[in-house]
Design an enzyme around this catalytic site. Structure first.
Site, short mmCIF file in Angstrom:
data_model
loop_
_atom_site.label_atom_id
_atom_site.label_comp_id
_atom_site.label_asym_id
_atom_site.label_seq_id
_atom_site.Cartn_x
_atom_site.Cartn_y
_atom_site.Cartn_z
N GLU A 22 0.83 -1.20 0.00
CA GLU A 22 0.00 0.00 0.00
C GLU A 22 0.87 1.26 0.00
OE1 GLU A 22 -1.87 -3.08 -0.03
OE2 GLU A 22 -1.20 -2.89 2.04
N ASN A 63 7.81 -9.44 -4.98
CA ASN A 63 6.70 -9.61 -4.04
C ASN A 63 5.43 -9.96 -4.80
OD1 ASN A 63 5.48 -9.26 -1.30
ND2 ASN A 63 4.25 -7.76 -2.43
N GLU A 64 4.88 -11.10 -4.47
CA GLU A 64 3.63 -11.58 -5.08
C GLU A 64 3.66 -11.43 -6.61
OE1 GLU A 64 0.38 -11.07 -1.52
OE2 GLU A 64 0.57 -9.41 -2.93
N GLU A 119 2.39 -13.89 4.65
CA GLU A 119 1.52 -12.77 4.99
C GLU A 119 0.19 -13.34 5.49
OE1 GLU A 119 1.01 -9.89 1.89
OE2 GLU A 119 3.16 -9.50 1.67
N TYR A 129 -4.69 -0.84 10.00
CA TYR A 129 -4.84 -2.20 9.49
C TYR A 129 -5.62 -3.11 10.44
CZ TYR A 129 -3.28 -5.68 6.04
OH TYR A 129 -3.21 -6.61 5.02
#
Length: 561
Positions: free
Chosen positions: A52, A112-113, A195, A266
Site C-alpha cells: 500500500e 513480491n507476489e 503474509e 490495518y
C-alpha cells in the site's frame, strides 16, 4: 521471533542516481535496532514491495516516458538497468547484516507476489535472484511469496532453484487447502505463510476494515497446531503504521480509483500508535499455549501502552494564501503545454497549471484524464473541483475571467495490479467552451511538492483566504511530549504538517479516518507548530480556523471482512 521489512525503493532513491540512507531512511540503523531487541529479520528489498506504498515502492522515474513506457517488473533492459544501479547500492549495505555475518537477517524475499502480476516473466525473477546472490552471496535463505491459487504459483516462485516458495493467506482461507496446493510446487521444506492477514487495508470514502480477533486466533491456532509439518507464520501487519507524507498508494477496481488514507492501522494486533489490542492478547495467549518454553521470551515481557495527551485547541493565525502559493514552488516552466509530474521530474504533491484566456460566464470546463484531482481557480478565486472518478469531469464557471488556474493533486500512485504506469497531472485535453486549450504552448507551470514547510514564508493575518491556502498555528508543550492525534473537523481536504514536517493527507468529509496520529518524537518540549494546506473548503469564520489535539484515535467504524 522475526520482524519483516519491505524496503521502499522510492524512499532510498528519490531521484535517479540520488540515494538516501539517513534519518528516516536509515535502513541499517533500523535492522540493528531489531537485532538489539533480539529480533531476527526477513528483508524484502523488492524492487517492488506493494505494501500500500506509492507505486509499490517503485520510483516515478522507472515508469519511463508516456509515449514509450518502461515495462516495469520485467526483464526490460531499461528497467533492469535501474534495478542493477539500485541493488548495487542497497544490497552491499545489507550483506554485513546477514545472520551468517553476525547480523539478524535470516531471509531475503525476491520481488513480491509476482504471481499476481500479468507479466509472468521467469527470466526477470531469475535475474533478480542472480543479482541478489552477486551482492549477498548464498549464506541466506532466498524466498518468494505469492497467493496460493494455481496462476500465482505458476508465475511467482522460482522453480528449479534453491529458493523457498511461501504463500500468503488470511483467516478466511482453509490452511490445509493452501499448503497442499503449495506442496504441488515445492515438495519439501517448511510450510510458510509469509503474509497472514489479521486485518486489512483501508481506502478513502470506504469503511474502516476490521477482522474479528477470535477469527484470527482460531486460524492461527489451527496453523501452529497443524500436523502437516513445520509451519511458520508471519503476520502482515502485526504492527499498524502510518502512510506518512505522500507515501500512501492506491488501488484500481475496474476504472474506480481507490486511494489509501494516511492511517495504516490495518486493525493490527498492535495499533498505529503501538498499543496492545485485544487481538494482540489472544495471539500472545495462543503462542504461550503452543510454545510454553517461550513464556519468558521478549513477546511475553511486561509491556505497556504509551502515554497519550490532548493538547487542546490550536488557533491558526498565520497564512499563505493561494495567490502566494507559488513562493513554495521548486520549478517553473513558461510557454509550455501541460506536462505530467514525471515530465517535470516531480514525485509527489501538487502541480499548478495556468493559462491566460478570455473566459465568459457559463463557460463549460472539461478536464479529461486528470490524475488525480484538480482544484479550479479563475482569477485566483476558487470555483470547484474535478476528480478522476467523476463520470463527466466537467463544470460550469459562473464568472467572466482572464486567468484559469488548475491545481492538480497527486493522491497516490497505484501500487497493485497491472496498472502501475499511473502517471500524474493533466494527461488529457483541457476543453473550455468547446475549444481544446491544452495543446497550446502558452501554459505556465509551478511544481509544488509540498514536502516540508520549515522555511515557508507564513505571515500574520486576520483575513480568511479561500481554498488553496495554508494556515499555521503554534502551541506549547510544557513537559516531555506524548503521543497525540489531530482532529480537523473544521477542515475538509488537504495536508497536515507538524513542526514543518509533512504528516500526511486528511479528507474529513469522506473518511474513514478523521484524526491523524502524531507520534511523540515529532513533537518537542516548548513551542511547536501545526500547519494545514486546505484545498477544498475553509472554515466559515476566522475564529474557526484551527485544529484540536486529542488523546484518542478515530480511524473510522469497523466493517467486517
Amino acid at each position: 521471533i522475526n520482524a519483516e521489512y519491505g524496503v521502499p525503493w522510492n524512499l532510498h532513491e528519490p531521484r535517479e542516481g540520488t540515494f538516501e540512507f539517513h534519518g528516516d531512511a536509515d535502513l541499517v540503523a533500523f535492522v540493528k535496532l531489531a537485532q538489539s531487541l533480539d529480533l531476527l529479520v526477513n528483508i524484502r528489498p523488492g524492487p517492488y514491495i506493494c505494501a500500500e506504498w506509492d507505486n509499490g515502492g517503485l520510483p516515478y522515474f522507472v515508469l519511463g516516458p508516456r509515449d514509450n513506457p518502461i515495462k516495469v517488473r520485467s526483464s526490460d533492459e531499461r528497467f533492469m538497468a535501474h534495478v542493477g544501479r539500485y541493488f548495487g547500492v542497497l544490497l552491499p549495505k545489507l550483506r554485513p547484516l546477514l545472520y551468517a555475518n553476525g547480523g539478524p537477517i535470516i531471509m531475503v524475499q525476491i520481488e513480491n507476489e509476482y504471481g499476481s502480476y500479468s507479466e509472468c516473466d521467469h527470466t526477470y525473477m531469475s535475474s533478480l535472484h542472480d543479482l541478489m546472490k552477486e551482492h549477498l552471496g548464498e549464506d541466506v535463505v532466498y524466498y518468494t511469496a505469492d497467493g496460493w491459487d494455481m496462476h500465482h504459483l505458476i508465475c511467482g516462485p522460482i522453480h528449479d532453484a534453491n529458493v523457498l516458495t511461501t504463500i500468503n493467506f488470511g483467516p478466511n482461507t482453509e490452511h490445509h487447502d493452501a499448503y497442499y496446493r503449495m506442496r504441488a510446487f515445492q515438495r519439501r521444506g517448511p510450510l510458510v505463510n509469509s503474509e497472514f492477514y489479521p486485518g486489512w487495508l483501508d481506502h478513502w470514502a470506504e469503511p474502516h476494515q476490521c477482522r474479528a480477533a477470535d477469527l484470527v486466533r482460531s486460524m492461527f491456532e489451527r496453523m501452529v497446531q497443524s500436523k502437516l509439518g513445520s509451519v511458520y507464520v508471519n503476520f502482515y501487519m502485526f504492527f499498524g503504521g502510518t502512510n506518512v507524507a505522500f507515501y500512501g498508494g492506491a488501488n484500481l477496481r475496474g476504472r474506480t480509483y481507490q486511494p489509501d488514507p494516511t492511517s495504516y492501522d490495518y486493525d493490527a494486533p498492535l495499533s498505529e500508535a503501538g498499543d496492545m489490542t485485544y487481538k494482540y492478547k489472544v495471539i500472545q495467549e495462543t503462542i504461550r499455549k503452543s510454545h510454553p518454553e517461550l513464556a519468558h521470551e521478549t513477546f511475553a515481557a511486561a509491556a505497556r501502552n504509551s502515554t497519550k495527551k490532548a493538547y487542546g485547541w490550536v488557533e491558526m493565525t498565520e497564512i499563505i494564501d493561494f495567490g502566494n502559493l507559488k513562493t513554495l514552488s521548486t520549478c517553473h516552466k513558461e510557454k509550455s503545454r501541460p506536462r505530467s509530474f514525471e515530465e517535470v521530474d516531480q514525485d509527489y504533491g501538487f502541480v499548478l497549471y495556468e493559462i491566460e484566456v478570455q473566459g465568459s460566464e457559463f463557460d463549460v470546463l472539461k478536464v479529461r484524464n486528470v490524475r488525480d484531482r484538480v482544484y479550479v481557480f479563475v482569477d485566483n478565486y476558487y470555483v470547484g473541483k474535478l476528480y478522476r472518478n467523476d463520470p463527466e469531469a466537467q463544470m460550469v464557471i459562473h464568472h467572466d475571467f482572464v486567468k484559469l488556474s488548475l491545481l492538480v493533486e497527486n493522491m497516490g500512485r497505484v501500487n497493485y495490479g497491472p496498472d502501475l504506469h499511473d502517471y500524474k497531472g493533466l494527461l488529457g485535453d483541457v476543453v473550455l467552451d468547446g475549444e481544446v486549450i491544452s495543446r497550446e504552448e502558452r501554459w505556465s507551470m509551478w511544481c509544488l511538492p509540498m514536502g516540508n514547510l520549515t522555511r515557508a514564508p507564513f505571515v500574520k493575518s486576520t483575513l480568511l483566504p479561500g481554498p488553496g491556502s495554508l494556515f499555521r498555528g503554534t502551541f506549547t508543550i510544557p513537559d516531555e511530549p506524548a503521543d497525540t492525534w489531530v482532529k480537523l473537523s473544521n477542515f475538509t481536504k488537504g495536508v497536515l504538517y507538524v513542526n514543518g514536517r509533512n504528516l500526511g493527507r486528511y479528507w474529513t468529509t469522506v473518511g474513514p479516518q478523521k484524526h491523524l496520529y502524531v507520534p511523540s518524537v515529532w513533537l518537542r518540549k516548548g513551542v511547536n507548530t501545526v500547519s494545514v494546506f486546505e484545498v477544498e473548503r475553509v472554515p466559515e469564520k476566522r475564529e474557526f480556523v484551527g485544529v484540536e489535539f486529542v488523546a484518542t484515535p478515530d480511524v473510522g467504524e469497523c466493517s467486517g471482512r
